[in-house]
Each structure stands twice: as C-alpha cells, then as structure tokens.
Scaffold this active site. Structure first.
Site, PDB file in Angstrom:
ATOM      1  N   CYS A 168       0.798  -1.123   0.100  1.00  0.00           N
ATOM      2  CA  CYS A 168       0.244   0.160  -0.226  1.00  0.00           C
ATOM      3  C   CYS A 168       0.727   1.237  -0.044  1.00  0.00           C
ATOM      4  O   CYS A 168       0.306   2.289  -0.180  1.00  0.00           O
ATOM      5  CB  CYS A 168      -0.918   0.030   1.235  1.00  0.00           C
ATOM      6  SG  CYS A 168      -0.134  -0.186   2.506  1.00  0.00           S
TER       7      CYS A 168
ATOM      8  N   ARG B 104       3.879   1.311  -1.815  1.00  0.00           N
ATOM      9  CA  ARG B 104       4.919   1.349  -2.975  1.00  0.00           C
ATOM     10  C   ARG B 104       4.529   0.362  -4.105  1.00  0.00           C
ATOM     11  O   ARG B 104       3.948  -0.305  -3.791  1.00  0.00           O
ATOM     12  CB  ARG B 104       6.285   1.167  -2.467  1.00  0.00           C
ATOM     13  CG  ARG B 104       6.420  -0.208  -1.844  1.00  0.00           C
ATOM     14  CD  ARG B 104       8.007  -0.388  -1.182  1.00  0.00           C
ATOM     15  NE  ARG B 104       8.214   0.384   0.007  1.00  0.00           N
ATOM     16  CZ  ARG B 104       8.921   1.481   0.036  1.00  0.00           C
ATOM     17  NH1 ARG B 104       9.574   1.595  -0.824  1.00  0.00           N
ATOM     18  NH2 ARG B 104       8.868   2.059   1.313  1.00  0.00           N
TER      19      ARG B 104
ATOM     20  N   SER C  56      10.938   2.845   4.950  1.00  0.00           N
ATOM     21  CA  SER C  56       9.598   2.696   5.088  1.00  0.00           C
ATOM     22  C   SER C  56       9.009   3.679   5.783  1.00  0.00           C
ATOM     23  O   SER C  56       9.866   4.789   6.497  1.00  0.00           O
ATOM     24  CB  SER C  56       9.284   1.454   6.201  1.00  0.00           C
ATOM     25  OG  SER C  56       9.464   0.159   5.552  1.00  0.00           O
TER      26      SER C  56
ATOM     27  N   GLU D 129       9.925  -0.792  10.144  1.00  0.00           N
ATOM     28  CA  GLU D 129       8.567  -1.703  10.365  1.00  0.00           C
ATOM     29  C   GLU D 129       8.904  -3.103   9.771  1.00  0.00           C
ATOM     30  O   GLU D 129       9.670  -3.215   8.599  1.00  0.00           O
ATOM     31  CB  GLU D 129       7.401  -0.979   9.655  1.00  0.00           C
ATOM     32  CG  GLU D 129       7.499  -0.412   8.301  1.00  0.00           C
ATOM     33  CD  GLU D 129       6.971  -1.397   7.321  1.00  0.00           C
ATOM     34  OE1 GLU D 129       6.373  -2.621   7.732  1.00  0.00           O
ATOM     35  OE2 GLU D 129       7.126  -1.275   5.935  1.00  0.00           O
TER      36      GLU D 129
ATOM     37  N   GLN E 166       6.813  -5.389   8.339  1.00  0.00           N
ATOM     38  CA  GLN E 166       6.155  -6.070   7.041  1.00  0.00           C
ATOM     39  C   GLN E 166       6.744  -6.063   5.761  1.00  0.00           C
ATOM     40  O   GLN E 166       6.611  -7.283   4.949  1.00  0.00           O
ATOM     41  CB  GLN E 166       4.912  -5.194   6.964  1.00  0.00           C
ATOM     42  CG  GLN E 166       3.568  -6.001   7.684  1.00  0.00           C
ATOM     43  CD  GLN E 166       2.586  -5.211   7.543  1.00  0.00           C
ATOM     44  OE1 GLN E 166       2.468  -4.015   8.025  1.00  0.00           O
ATOM     45  NE2 GLN E 166       1.556  -5.875   7.030  1.00  0.00           N
TER      46      GLN E 166
ATOM     47  N   THR F 262     -14.752  -0.473  17.328  1.00  0.00           N
ATOM     48  CA  THR F 262     -14.628  -0.903  15.933  1.00  0.00           C
ATOM     49  C   THR F 262     -14.100   0.065  15.293  1.00  0.00           C
ATOM     50  O   THR F 262     -14.200   0.276  13.780  1.00  0.00           O
ATOM     51  CB  THR F 262     -15.957  -1.451  15.523  1.00  0.00           C
ATOM     52  OG1 THR F 262     -17.056  -0.534  15.508  1.00  0.00           O
ATOM     53  CG2 THR F 262     -16.312  -2.723  16.066  1.00  0.00           C
ATOM     54  N   GLY F 263     -13.488   1.021  15.599  1.00  0.00           N
ATOM     55  CA  GLY F 263     -12.731   2.328  14.915  1.00  0.00           C
ATOM     56  C   GLY F 263     -11.536   1.944  14.609  1.00  0.00           C
ATOM     57  O   GLY F 263     -10.900   0.651  14.307  1.00  0.00           O
TER      58      GLY F 263
ATOM     59  N   SER G 138      -9.008   0.617  17.262  1.00  0.00           N
ATOM     60  CA  SER G 138      -9.412  -1.129  17.384  1.00  0.00           C
ATOM     61  C   SER G 138      -8.992  -1.835  16.155  1.00  0.00           C
ATOM     62  O   SER G 138      -8.660  -3.027  16.300  1.00  0.00           O
ATOM     63  CB  SER G 138     -11.018  -1.111  17.504  1.00  0.00           C
ATOM     64  OG  SER G 138     -11.547  -0.364  18.445  1.00  0.00           O
TER      65      SER G 138
HETATM   66  N1  NAP Z   1      -7.543   7.737  15.762  1.00  0.00           N
HETATM   67  C1  NAP Z   1      -6.313   8.010  16.580  1.00  0.00           C
HETATM   68  O1  NAP Z   1      -5.159   8.267  16.157  1.00  0.00           O
HETATM   69  C2  NAP Z   1      -6.224   7.743  17.791  1.00  0.00           C
HETATM   70  C3  NAP Z   1      -4.971   7.977  18.584  1.00  0.00           C
HETATM   71  C4  NAP Z   1      -5.045   7.612  19.882  1.00  0.00           C
HETATM   72  C5  NAP Z   1      -6.370   7.487  20.732  1.00  0.00           C
HETATM   73  N2  NAP Z   1      -7.191   7.380  20.023  1.00  0.00           N
HETATM   74  C6  NAP Z   1      -8.620   7.207  20.829  1.00  0.00           C
HETATM   75  O2  NAP Z   1      -9.072   6.245  20.686  1.00  0.00           O
HETATM   76  C7  NAP Z   1     -10.474   6.220  20.959  1.00  0.00           C
HETATM   77  C8  NAP Z   1     -11.029   5.321  19.561  1.00  0.00           C
HETATM   78  O3  NAP Z   1     -10.773   6.260  18.351  1.00  0.00           O
HETATM   79  P1  NAP Z   1     -10.830   5.845  16.913  1.00  0.00           P
HETATM   80  O4  NAP Z   1      -9.965   6.697  15.967  1.00  0.00           O
HETATM   81  O5  NAP Z   1     -10.871   4.436  16.783  1.00  0.00           O
HETATM   82  O6  NAP Z   1     -12.560   6.330  16.712  1.00  0.00           O
HETATM   83  P2  NAP Z   1     -13.437   6.187  15.602  1.00  0.00           P
HETATM   84  O7  NAP Z   1     -12.837   5.381  14.538  1.00  0.00           O
HETATM   85  O8  NAP Z   1     -14.132   7.099  15.500  1.00  0.00           O
HETATM   86  O9  NAP Z   1     -14.341   4.801  16.338  1.00  0.00           O
HETATM   87  C9  NAP Z   1     -14.943   5.132  17.699  1.00  0.00           C
HETATM   88  C10 NAP Z   1     -15.382   3.794  18.236  1.00  0.00           C
HETATM   89  O10 NAP Z   1     -15.962   4.307  19.475  1.00  0.00           O
HETATM   90  C11 NAP Z   1     -17.355   3.467  19.609  1.00  0.00           C
HETATM   91  N3  NAP Z   1     -18.240   4.472  20.074  1.00  0.00           N
HETATM   92  C12 NAP Z   1     -18.754   5.853  20.151  1.00  0.00           C
HETATM   93  N4  NAP Z   1     -19.501   6.130  21.106  1.00  0.00           N
HETATM   94  C13 NAP Z   1     -19.776   5.147  21.753  1.00  0.00           C
HETATM   95  C14 NAP Z   1     -20.476   5.033  23.178  1.00  0.00           C
HETATM   96  N5  NAP Z   1     -21.198   6.027  23.576  1.00  0.00           N
HETATM   97  N6  NAP Z   1     -20.433   3.751  23.584  1.00  0.00           N
HETATM   98  C15 NAP Z   1     -19.621   2.586  23.054  1.00  0.00           C
HETATM   99  N7  NAP Z   1     -19.096   2.801  22.069  1.00  0.00           N
HETATM  100  C16 NAP Z   1     -18.825   3.971  21.426  1.00  0.00           C
HETATM  101  C17 NAP Z   1     -17.794   3.446  18.008  1.00  0.00           C
HETATM  102  O11 NAP Z   1     -18.582   2.367  17.820  1.00  0.00           O
HETATM  103  P3  NAP Z   1     -20.065   2.480  17.664  1.00  0.00           P
HETATM  104  O12 NAP Z   1     -20.580   3.823  17.101  1.00  0.00           O
HETATM  105  O13 NAP Z   1     -20.501   1.341  16.580  1.00  0.00           O
HETATM  106  O14 NAP Z   1     -20.540   1.959  18.926  1.00  0.00           O
HETATM  107  C18 NAP Z   1     -16.316   3.377  17.357  1.00  0.00           C
HETATM  108  O15 NAP Z   1     -16.182   1.837  17.382  1.00  0.00           O
HETATM  109  C19 NAP Z   1     -10.704   7.548  20.849  1.00  0.00           C
HETATM  110  O16 NAP Z   1     -11.030   7.770  22.416  1.00  0.00           O
HETATM  111  C20 NAP Z   1      -9.456   8.393  20.413  1.00  0.00           C
HETATM  112  O17 NAP Z   1      -9.383   9.541  20.986  1.00  0.00           O
HETATM  113  C21 NAP Z   1      -7.529   7.772  18.519  1.00  0.00           C
END
Ligand code: NAP
Length: 418
Positions: free
Chosen positions: A50, A52, A107, A112, A114, A188-189, A192
C-alpha cells in the site's frame, strides 16, 4: 556486469496513497510477461504494497522509456503520469535502495517489519514463475539476508510503534499464556483496527463488541475476531481476562462498580488497556485488587520511546548498509564469471575423462583400487591447474574487470548463451 539492474518505483515519498494506487498492477503475471516482452528486461520482480509499487529489472540494454510505456499501458495511465512520481535507480544505487527496503529504512515507519516479508513474497513469486533469474535472485537473496541481519543486530525493528501493537505487546508482557485467555476488544474504529491487526498477526483469538452488532460483525469479517453483543458484554465483564478499549464514548463505559462486580467472579484478575481519549475506563478501577489498568498516555509514551530508539539507530543501519554495498556489488559482478568458470571446468573434465579412459584401456587395468587412484590423480591435476586462474577470474569479475573476462572467454573459446 553483463547485465544492468534497474529499479523504477512510485512510492509514498513522492505520491500520496490515492495517487499511488493508480500505478498498481492488477495482474502481476501479465505485468511480468509484458515487461519482458516490451521493455527489454530479461528478469523482473515487482514489489507492490500500500506504500509502494516497485519494479526491479535486469537487462543488458533496457530502455526506461519502454518501461514507462509498458507500465502506463498495464495500469491504464497516460505516459506523462510518471513525470513527478517515478524514481529510477540503476545498478549500485538500485542495490542500495533494496538494502534500505529490507532493513526498513525506506519505510514510512522506520524499521517496520512487514516490508521484509513483502520483499520475500515478491521474489518467491517471481522465482516460481521464472520471472526472475540468477541476477535478481542473487540480489534479493543477499539483500533479504542483510536486511534480516541488520534488524537482528541493531534492533531497528524493536518495540511497538503503533498504540495498537504496543497495547498487545504490553498484554503479552503482563499476562502469562495470553493465548489461553479470553480477550475482548471494545470498539470498531481506527484504533481497534490496529489492535485487531496486531492480535491477528500474533495468532490470538478475540471477541469484538460495538454498540450495534452489525458493526461488530462487519468489523470481524475484515479484521478477524468474533462479534459479541454489546448488552451481553456489559453484563458479563467477568468473562474476560484482557480488555482492549478504544471508543469515543464521552463517559465511563467501564465503571468502578462494573469491574468490582466482575472481579468477584473472575479470581484470576484482569488487564484493561484503555486506548481512548477521553478515557472510557474509570481510572478508579486501578485501585481494585487484581486489576491492571494501562491508559493511553502510558501506552503512547512507550510508543514514543520506541520510535526515538529506532531513530537513534538509523545512522548505525546506514553505516552497515554502506559496508555491505560493495560486498553485494562484488557478488553481483561475480555472476558474470560463473558461466565461463563452469564451462571451462566442464570442458576440461570431459577431456580428462576421455584421456583417462584411453590410458586405462592401454594399461588394461582391472584393479578397482588402482583405477580409483589414477582417477583421483587426474582430478587433482585438473583442480590444481585450474583453481588458481579460475579464482583470479572470479576476483577480476568481482572487481568489474571486463577485459580479463573477455580475454578468458577468448582463451577458453567460451561462447555466451544468449
Ligand atoms: N485515531 C487516532 O489516531 C487515535 C490515537 C490515539 C487514541 N485515540 C482514541 O481512541 C479512541 C477511538 O478512536 P478511533 O480513532 O478508533 O475512533 P473511531 O474510529 O471514531 O471509532 C470510535 C469507536 O467508538 C465507539 N463508540 C462511540 N461512542 C460510543 C459509546 N457511547 N459507547 C460505546 N462505544 C462507542 C464506536 O462504535 P459504535 O458507534 O459502532 O458503537 C467506534 O467503534 C478515541 O477515544 C480516540 O480519542 C485515537
């Protein structure tokens, strides 16, 4: 060298991912046959990830314009699409680039792991379809070997460098026999996804929950894991030994009370890794006996430390690459001498066998012991006469001395097989 090596590449360095995608080959087998047929390449290897799209080729008189033309037609692009995106390296610069690839220096995330596997897969595939031959096989085998050694000796790939990987590593370090434990992923974001990938790569089974079961199901279809209903999780935290929590919930989903109840039924203790910001897990749960809680700040700090440690090793890796480059060059150059050396040994050996047969007939020798002694004697004579000049020839080839190779070809009447 009789052959020149070229590397033509479009990578994340020069092109954003959505642009890079346009340069990918949909059908690698057809790309191989097209490059060979239309771009005057005798051998080729494609590395496509993804980040190169890279072509390594070997040929006597390849033509970069023909390579671009073939590439453009395979990817369905205008030829001028390459103007700002294509980088080209030849011979020792191409070897240098491959060493940077295998050691992780090229990389996006330094070190990394991979990419080394991706390079290995690329040469294995090219070898199996005979798209590569002795030049690229030698180049890749040696570069893979050097890359693996660099990673082992310098530690450039050590430590997690995403919060997802780091969280899984922390769980591994803190929990005995993690494979036998019940692991739950809440969310599931994006974060995750990183956790799930890391769990999957390391062979762990895990459950996944999200507020809607359909989201959890869709997530598991691509990322692995088993979906479980949110309501079921909320009423049964005691079933889990390790929980990765990454939600954007604006309140504590995992409260002190819920965990206090859970630990009454799970006497083995629990580890909770909260990757959320703001936190999804009440910090107070850390005071409950048997609970180990790690939050995002702690995990992110470890990631930073690992990244700094990798960056500090870049200079050492570059120095090793610079030491290894001439060795690799010599091995590549030496390939030119091998066909002559092989041919000379083959011809002289058949002369030896012919003359030996004649002599044994004249002696009418029947004694197996004596025949063996005479046979060994003739072999030793051939070996001691040829080994020095053939080693000199190999050395001359390693040093790129083409005149000696030409002279040897004439002296031994060697005809190149085109
Ligand atoms: N993205 C980054 O770079 C990063 C880095 C470090 C930390 N974080 C932190 O990690 C966390 C997740 O980030 P992400 O980027 O994975 O976010 P995301 O892609 O927006 O996913 C958010 C997740 O939270 C769930 N969610 C939202 N509201 C909820 C509630 N009230 N109860 C239970 N589940 C809920 C959503 O699932 P459903 O809506 O399906 O329930 C979804 O799975 C955040 O707190 C973020 O600040 C993010």
């Amino acid at each position: 060298m009789n052959q020149n090596i070229i590397n033509a590449r479009v990578t994340f360095h020069s092109s954003p991912i959505h642009v890079l995608e346009r340069f990918t080959f949909r059908d690698i087998d057809s790309a191989y046959s097209n490059f060979k047929e239309h771009s005057e390449l005798d051998e080729c290897v494609i590395i496509q990830t993804c980040n190169r799209v890279e072509l390594f080729g070997s040929g006597k008189n390849y033509n970069i314009e023909k390579i671009k033309k073939t590439w453009a037609s395979l990817a369905g692009l205008e030829e001028n699409a390459f103007k700002e995106n294509l980088e080209v390296s030849e011979n020792s610069h191409a070897y240098h680039h491959l060493l940077k690839l295998t050691s992780g220096l090229d990389s996006m995330v330094i070190g990394e792991e991979q990419i080394l596997g991706q390079v290995k897969d690329s040469i294995t595939k090219a070898r199996s379809t005979k798209s590569s031959g002795q030049y690229l096989n030698t180049l890749f085998d040696k570069a893979i070997h050097v890359g693996a050694r660099i990673r082992n000796t310098t530690g450039i790939s050590k430590g997690g460098i995403s919060v997802g990987t780091m969280a899984v590593k922390l769980a591994e370090e803190n929990i005995d026999e993690l494979k036998s434990k019940h692991i739950l992923l809440i969310g599931t974001g994006d974060i995750s996804t990183l956790v799930a990938k890391s769990l999957g790569r390391r062979g762990y089974s895990f459950l996944v929950t999200s507020r809607t079961i359909d989201r959890a199901k869709a997530f598991c279809e691509t990322m692995g894991g088993t979906p479980v209903k949110f309501e079921d999780v909320l009423s049964s935290f005691h079933k889990y030994d390790v929980m990765f929590v990454a939600t954007s919930a604006p309140y504590f989903l995992i409260t002190h009370e819920r965990i206090l109840n859970a630990i009454k039924e799970n006497k083995n203790g629990m580890m909770i890794l909260d990757l959320s910001n703001p936190r999804t897990v009440d910090e107070g749960v850390a005071t409950i006996g048997g609970i180990k809680l790690m939050n995002l700040d702690q995990i992110a700090e470890m990631v930073d430390k690992n990244m700094r440690s990798r960056m500090a090793k870049v200079k050492t890796v570059e120095n090793i690459i610079n030491e290894e480059l001439p060795v690799l060059e010599a091995s590549m150059n030496r390939l030119d001498a091998e066909p002559i050396v092989k041919d000379v040994f083959k011809n002289i050996n058949s002369l030896r066998e012919k003359e030996l047969k004649k002599a044994l007939q004249m002696l009418d020798e029947q004694d197996e012991e004596k025949i063996k002694i005479i046979d060994e004697l003739t072999k030793a004579v051939v070996e001691s006469i040829l080994s020095q000049p053939m080693n000199n020839l190999r050395r001359a080839s390693e040093q790129g001395n083409h005149e000696i190779l030409e002279a040897a070809s004439k002296l031994f009447d060697y005809k190149k097989k085109e």
